[in-house]
Design a protein around this motif. Structure first.
Motif, short mmCIF file in Angstrom:
data_model
loop_
_atom_site.label_atom_id
_atom_site.label_comp_id
_atom_site.label_asym_id
_atom_site.label_seq_id
_atom_site.Cartn_x
_atom_site.Cartn_y
_atom_site.Cartn_z
N ASP A 3 0.86 -1.18 0.00
CA ASP A 3 0.00 0.00 0.00
C ASP A 3 0.90 1.24 0.00
N PRO A 4 1.17 1.80 -1.18
CA PRO A 4 2.09 2.94 -1.26
C PRO A 4 1.60 4.14 -0.46
N ILE A 5 2.53 4.95 -0.03
CA ILE A 5 2.23 6.19 0.68
C ILE A 5 1.92 7.26 -0.35
N GLY A 6 0.83 7.99 -0.15
CA GLY A 6 0.44 9.06 -1.07
C GLY A 6 1.18 10.35 -0.73
N VAL A 7 1.92 10.89 -1.71
CA VAL A 7 2.69 12.12 -1.47
C VAL A 7 2.30 13.18 -2.48
N TRP A 8 2.54 14.44 -2.10
CA TRP A 8 2.08 15.58 -2.89
C TRP A 8 3.12 16.69 -2.84
N GLY A 9 3.37 17.30 -3.99
CA GLY A 9 4.23 18.49 -4.06
C GLY A 9 5.71 18.19 -4.02
N ASP A 10 6.48 19.27 -4.18
CA ASP A 10 7.94 19.16 -4.23
C ASP A 10 8.54 18.65 -2.92
N GLU A 11 7.85 18.90 -1.80
CA GLU A 11 8.39 18.47 -0.51
C GLU A 11 7.93 17.06 -0.12
N ASN A 12 7.23 16.37 -1.06
CA ASN A 12 6.73 15.02 -0.79
C ASN A 12 5.90 14.98 0.49
N LEU A 13 4.97 15.92 0.59
CA LEU A 13 4.08 15.99 1.74
C LEU A 13 3.20 14.75 1.77
N ILE A 14 3.13 14.10 2.90
CA ILE A 14 2.31 12.88 3.02
C ILE A 14 0.84 13.27 3.08
N VAL A 15 0.07 12.76 2.13
CA VAL A 15 -1.37 12.96 2.11
C VAL A 15 -2.05 11.84 2.88
N GLU A 16 -1.61 10.63 2.62
CA GLU A 16 -2.11 9.45 3.34
C GLU A 16 -0.99 8.44 3.44
N GLY A 17 -0.88 7.86 4.64
CA GLY A 17 0.18 6.87 4.85
C GLY A 17 1.09 7.18 6.01
N HIS A 18 0.68 8.06 6.91
CA HIS A 18 1.52 8.39 8.06
C HIS A 18 1.82 7.15 8.92
N GLY A 19 0.82 6.30 9.11
CA GLY A 19 1.02 5.07 9.89
C GLY A 19 2.02 4.14 9.22
N ARG A 20 1.92 4.02 7.89
CA ARG A 20 2.87 3.18 7.16
C ARG A 20 4.29 3.74 7.26
N LEU A 21 4.40 5.08 7.23
CA LEU A 21 5.73 5.69 7.40
C LEU A 21 6.28 5.37 8.78
N MET A 22 5.45 5.49 9.81
CA MET A 22 5.89 5.19 11.17
C MET A 22 6.33 3.73 11.28
N ALA A 23 5.59 2.83 10.66
CA ALA A 23 5.96 1.41 10.68
C ALA A 23 7.27 1.19 9.94
N ALA A 24 7.43 1.83 8.79
CA ALA A 24 8.66 1.67 8.00
C ALA A 24 9.88 2.14 8.80
N LYS A 25 9.72 3.26 9.50
CA LYS A 25 10.82 3.75 10.33
C LYS A 25 11.12 2.77 11.45
N LYS A 26 10.08 2.24 12.08
CA LYS A 26 10.27 1.28 13.17
C LYS A 26 10.98 0.02 12.68
N MET A 27 10.72 -0.35 11.43
CA MET A 27 11.33 -1.54 10.85
C MET A 27 12.74 -1.27 10.31
N GLY A 28 13.15 -0.02 10.30
CA GLY A 28 14.48 0.32 9.81
C GLY A 28 14.58 0.40 8.30
N LEU A 29 13.45 0.56 7.61
CA LEU A 29 13.49 0.68 6.15
C LEU A 29 14.06 2.04 5.78
N THR A 30 14.71 2.11 4.64
CA THR A 30 15.26 3.39 4.19
C THR A 30 14.48 3.98 3.03
#
Length: 133
Positions: A40-67
């Motif tokens: 389930d990809p994270i939805g991003v918007w604009g030049d700064e890659n602002l997260i529109v949807e997927g904050h929980g997935r980002l938190m999980a990815a960080k917890k898992m040590g994904l880059t």
């Protein structure tokens, strides 16, 4: 729609994100990613890659040590649409319920009832919250 891989550090969480994520939920997302992949990809918007949807997935990815994480660009949305979509995307799941009979027939079609140990394991994986009545 094209899925792109982006470095986690290039993503910008939305500061006004009103959705809260518990440690329990993040652990469930981590378990899902480990068991089935990051589907389930994270939805991003604009030049700064602002997260529109997927904050929980980002938190999980960080917890898992994904880059890097899979993302989908939502640049076709206006700023107003971006804000509305973020709410609708997250809230739509809150409005659905489980048909436990169909779920049982789909996962265990040859068994009239899910065996108790498997039922408890399945319920634990889905959620600690009992199904809506």
């Amino acid at each position: 729609m094209q899925i792109i891989e982006l470095p986690i550090e290039s993503l910008t969480p939305y500061k006004r994100n009103a959705r809260r994520h518990t440690d329990y939920q993040i652990d469930k997302i981590c378990q899902s990613i480990q068991d089935y992949g990051f589907n389930d990809p994270i939805g991003v918007w604009g030049d700064e890659n602002l997260i529109v949807e997927g904050h929980g997935r980002l938190m999980a990815a960080k917890k898992m040590g994904l880059t890097n994480v899979p993302c989908v660009r939502l640049d076709h949305l206006t700023e107003e649409q971006r804000k509305e979509y973020a709410v609708m995307h997250n809230h739509a799941n809150d409005l659905s319920t489980w048909d436990w009979g169909k779920l049982q027939r789909d996962l265990y079609p040859t068994q009239p009832k899910i065996p108790l140990p498997r039922r408890f394991a399945l319920l634990k994986r889905l959620s600690e919250v009992p199904p809506p009545s």
